[in-house]
Scaffold this active site. Sequence first.
Site, PDB file in Angstrom:
ATOM      1  N   ASP A 129       0.872  -1.168   0.000  1.00  0.00           N
ATOM      2  CA  ASP A 129       0.000   0.000   0.000  1.00  0.00           C
ATOM      3  C   ASP A 129       0.918   1.231   0.000  1.00  0.00           C
ATOM      4  O   ASP A 129       2.138   1.113   0.176  1.00  0.00           O
ATOM      5  CB  ASP A 129      -0.885  -0.042   1.245  1.00  0.00           C
ATOM      6  CG  ASP A 129      -1.723   1.210   1.412  1.00  0.00           C
ATOM      7  OD1 ASP A 129      -2.399   1.607   0.450  1.00  0.00           O
ATOM      8  OD2 ASP A 129      -1.661   1.808   2.499  1.00  0.00           O
ATOM      9  N   ASP A 166      -0.194   5.260   0.940  1.00  0.00           N
ATOM     10  CA  ASP A 166      -0.489   6.198   2.026  1.00  0.00           C
ATOM     11  C   ASP A 166      -0.714   5.446   3.334  1.00  0.00           C
ATOM     12  O   ASP A 166      -1.526   4.526   3.400  1.00  0.00           O
ATOM     13  CB  ASP A 166      -1.747   7.014   1.696  1.00  0.00           C
ATOM     14  CG  ASP A 166      -1.603   7.812   0.417  1.00  0.00           C
ATOM     15  OD1 ASP A 166      -1.554   9.042   0.482  1.00  0.00           O
ATOM     16  OD2 ASP A 166      -1.529   7.195  -0.672  1.00  0.00           O
ATOM     17  N   ASP A 215      -1.519  -0.881   5.967  1.00  0.00           N
ATOM     18  CA  ASP A 215      -1.782  -0.316   7.285  1.00  0.00           C
ATOM     19  C   ASP A 215      -3.255  -0.286   7.648  1.00  0.00           C
ATOM     20  O   ASP A 215      -3.596   0.095   8.776  1.00  0.00           O
ATOM     21  CB  ASP A 215      -1.258   1.122   7.333  1.00  0.00           C
ATOM     22  CG  ASP A 215      -2.046   2.036   6.395  1.00  0.00           C
ATOM     23  OD1 ASP A 215      -2.716   2.967   6.880  1.00  0.00           O
ATOM     24  OD2 ASP A 215      -2.016   1.803   5.170  1.00  0.00           O
TER      25      ASP A 215
END
Length: 225
Positions: free
Chosen positions: A9, A11, A175
Amino acid sequence: MDKQLLIFDFDGTLIDSVPDLADATNAMLTTLGKTPYPLNSIRNWVGNGSRMLVERALVGKIEVLEGELAKEAVDHAEQVFFDAYKNISGSKTVAYPDVDSGLRKLQAAGYELALVTNKPIRFVPKILQAFGWQDIFSEVLGGDSLSSKKPDPAPLLHVCETLNVTPKQAVMIGDSRNDILAGQNANMDTLALSYGYNYGQDIRELNPTAAFDDFSALVDYLLKS
């Protein structure tokens, strides 16, 4: 682990882009005659792509009810947001500690790296260039690169097919719940980072294969696998 491909991922995993996203969000709200929000409020709205960020900003909360916003109003607000974000220098977006060196260590160790983000693809190359990562990832997909985005497994499976790697040979690293669910939906192992944008939920509650509190620990785990 016998893995070949690491799908990251963006951001909240590799970069903290919230300050720039917050500036663009508040510029949008100001243009629309609405009250801006503090950084910490907007931080909780990031992670599901630009459309959801815009909707959350318009209603001022994380949960947007069906029918609460007219499509035309969101379409207009999203375009205002895009215009604002495009004009932001990106100077407030930073890499998390040890990410740059960690990515290079993993690449040097023989892993193939890919990037799958829900950020619109038009904004990704500029950020990659700023960090010198434009040649690190073999495949890069944005939230609008395909008809589906995370937590749908389609982007992850597309990357695997493109790079001729099976899902069992790949790992999804992120995240937020979108990342972990996408990996689980694609039947691949998932590695979670606890420091990003997950709306206040402990990422470990989603039962990733393993979870880490910093990027260097994740890198050590992969290099020892």
